[in-house]
Design an enzyme around this catalytic site. Structure first.
Site, PDB file in Angstrom:
ATOM      1  N   ARG A  50       4.653 -16.897 -71.464  1.00  0.00           N
ATOM      2  CA  ARG A  50       3.200 -17.064 -71.342  1.00  0.00           C
ATOM      3  C   ARG A  50       2.519 -15.703 -71.219  1.00  0.00           C
ATOM      4  NH1 ARG A  50       0.920 -21.143 -66.817  1.00  0.00           N
ATOM      5  NH2 ARG A  50       1.405 -19.399 -65.437  1.00  0.00           N
ATOM      6  N   LYS A 150      -4.200 -15.594 -69.279  1.00  0.00           N
ATOM      7  CA  LYS A 150      -4.309 -15.435 -67.817  1.00  0.00           C
ATOM      8  C   LYS A 150      -4.816 -14.024 -67.567  1.00  0.00           C
ATOM      9  CE  LYS A 150      -1.839 -17.227 -64.574  1.00  0.00           C
ATOM     10  NZ  LYS A 150      -2.415 -18.349 -63.828  1.00  0.00           N
ATOM     11  N   GLU A 183      -9.447 -29.010 -64.807  1.00  0.00           N
ATOM     12  CA  GLU A 183      -8.396 -28.588 -63.882  1.00  0.00           C
ATOM     13  C   GLU A 183      -9.079 -28.174 -62.588  1.00  0.00           C
ATOM     14  OE1 GLU A 183      -6.287 -25.148 -65.451  1.00  0.00           O
ATOM     15  OE2 GLU A 183      -8.126 -24.230 -66.161  1.00  0.00           O
TER      16      GLU A 183
HETATM   17  N1  PXG Z   1      -4.926 -23.624 -63.736  1.00  0.00           N
HETATM   18  C1  PXG Z   1      -5.390 -22.401 -63.428  1.00  0.00           C
HETATM   19  C2  PXG Z   1      -6.772 -22.039 -63.783  1.00  0.00           C
HETATM   20  C3  PXG Z   1      -4.539 -21.495 -62.775  1.00  0.00           C
HETATM   21  O1  PXG Z   1      -4.985 -20.270 -62.491  1.00  0.00           O
HETATM   22  C4  PXG Z   1      -2.777 -23.166 -62.779  1.00  0.00           C
HETATM   23  C5  PXG Z   1      -3.671 -24.000 -63.427  1.00  0.00           C
HETATM   24  C6  PXG Z   1      -1.384 -23.617 -62.511  1.00  0.00           C
HETATM   25  O2  PXG Z   1      -0.476 -22.985 -63.397  1.00  0.00           O
HETATM   26  P1  PXG Z   1       1.038 -22.724 -62.986  1.00  0.00           P
HETATM   27  O3  PXG Z   1       1.644 -22.075 -64.184  1.00  0.00           O
HETATM   28  O4  PXG Z   1       1.006 -21.830 -61.789  1.00  0.00           O
HETATM   29  O5  PXG Z   1       1.659 -24.036 -62.691  1.00  0.00           O
HETATM   30  C7  PXG Z   1      -3.212 -21.888 -62.414  1.00  0.00           C
HETATM   31  C8  PXG Z   1      -2.307 -20.987 -61.635  1.00  0.00           C
HETATM   32  C9  PXG Z   1      -3.134 -18.897 -56.395  1.00  0.00           C
HETATM   33  C10 PXG Z   1      -3.255 -18.577 -57.836  1.00  0.00           C
HETATM   34  O6  PXG Z   1      -3.006 -17.932 -55.598  1.00  0.00           O
HETATM   35  C11 PXG Z   1      -2.898 -19.446 -58.871  1.00  0.00           C
HETATM   36  C12 PXG Z   1      -3.064 -19.060 -60.201  1.00  0.00           C
HETATM   37  C13 PXG Z   1      -3.603 -17.851 -60.437  1.00  0.00           C
HETATM   38  C14 PXG Z   1      -3.959 -17.031 -59.425  1.00  0.00           C
HETATM   39  C15 PXG Z   1      -3.776 -17.356 -58.126  1.00  0.00           C
HETATM   40  O7  PXG Z   1      -3.192 -20.078 -56.048  1.00  0.00           O
HETATM   41  N2  PXG Z   1      -2.767 -19.731 -61.359  1.00  0.00           N
END
Ligand code: PXG
Length: 291
Positions: A50, A150, A183
């Site tokens: 990713r 991201k 989301e």
């Molecule tokens: N949607 C968004 C917008 C995200 O930023 C997820 C879904 C979940 O994706 P994953 O791959 O983690 O299952 C994310 C995850 C935090 C944090 O501290 C989480 C994310 C980014 C920055 C901080 O909770 N991304």
């Protein structure tokens, strides 16, 4: 604590990047948030794939190979003596001048890897479930900026998160510009109605979450349930039997109140609880070993 910066592991106090780095000046950079459980990094290959896709989409050249990046992550965990950890991996555009032009960042991208103990949601969030609100901040349109990049600019999500915090909560549901559920600010969302699990499609503007993929696989393969990717509105959330979110930080967490409405009976649902247990088992028994 030791931080990885461009091939070196340096003490936290010395872990600094230039104020001329375009990651600082413009949010021009990408990141991944990764977890390690029980001496293994969960779905590291998927996270790196990713990251490489994010890089490709913004025309950023990552200066090392995927194999070396994997080694850098493992080395950072070993240097910090961590078996369970939250890993933040950044690739910034690098040092440039005060203009947007990324070609000015001639020395190339910088890589930063931070590994720390995980700060988890308190256990009662999992026992009682989370309360959420719908944020008034809409998710950025995928035709403007793909949610799958991201990027180091998370203001869209941060503004929605501030709305949650203002209401005394930790998460908010974000809608797209058409008003469909997309989301949460840092998690994907799922609902369950009559034992069918649904989550907004990626085309609604959702990130292809690594935990989202794991939850879909577990629901289909272990729980033998039907999982659909389909558009949904807040009506569908309010009237669902169960609701949960998935994310690297939160893992799988039940949502039990949305905009003051109890979801189902207002307690974590049976299917959600089964998925949470299956996820724990998966996360603790698979992944790239830290050695
Ligand atoms: N949607 C968004 C917008 C995200 O930023 C997820 C879904 C979940 O994706 P994953 O791959 O983690 O299952 C994310 C995850 C935090 C944090 O501290 C989480 C994310 C980014 C920055 C901080 O909770 N991304």
């Amino acid at each position: 604590m030791k931080i990885y910066i461009d091939g070196k592991l340096v003490p936290k106090e010395e872990a600094k990047i230039s104020v001329f780095d375009h990651g600082v000046l413009y949010g021009d950079g990408i990141f991944e948030g990764i977890r390690a459980y029980n001496g293994r990094v969960f779905r590291l290959t998927e996270h790196l794939n990713r990251l490489w896709s994010s890089a490709k989409a913004i025309n950023l050249e990552i200066p090392i190979s995927k194999a070396l990046m994997e080694k850098a992550v493992i080395d950072t965990l070993i240097a910090n003596n961590l078996k369970d950890a939250y890993i933040r991996l950044l690739v910034t555009r690098g040092v440039g001048d005060l203009g947007l032009d990324p070609r000015k960042c001639a020395r190339g991208a910088s890589i930063v890897i931070i590994a720390d103990n995980i700060s988890l949601y308190p256990p009662e969030f999992y026992e009682k479930g989370l309360e959420v609100i719908t944020a008034s901040t809409r998710r950025v349109r995928p035709d403007s900026l793909s949610p799958n990049i991201k990027s180091m600019n998370y203001l869209n999500n941060i503004m929605a998160k501030m709305e949650a915090i203002k209401s005394g909560l930790v998460e908010a549901i974000m809608l797209n510009s058409e008003g469909y559920v997309v989301e949460c600010t840092g998690d994907n969302i799922f609902i369950i109605k009559d034992s069918v699990i649904s989550t907004p499609p990626v085309s609604a503007g959702a990130l292809v979450g690594i935990t989202r993929n794991a939850a879909i696989e577990l629901a289909r393969e272990k729980l033998k349930l039907v999982v659909k990717e389909e558009m949904m509105t807040m009506y569908d959330v309010y009237t669902a039997d169960e609701c949960f979110v998935t994310g690297t930080a939160a893992e799988i967490a039940p949502i039990t109140i949305a905009d003051m409405r109890n979801i189902g009976d207002g307690k974590p649902g049976a299917i959600t609880l089964k998925l949470m247990a299956s996820f724990k088992e998966l996360a603790n028994s698979t992944g790239t070993p830290i050695k």
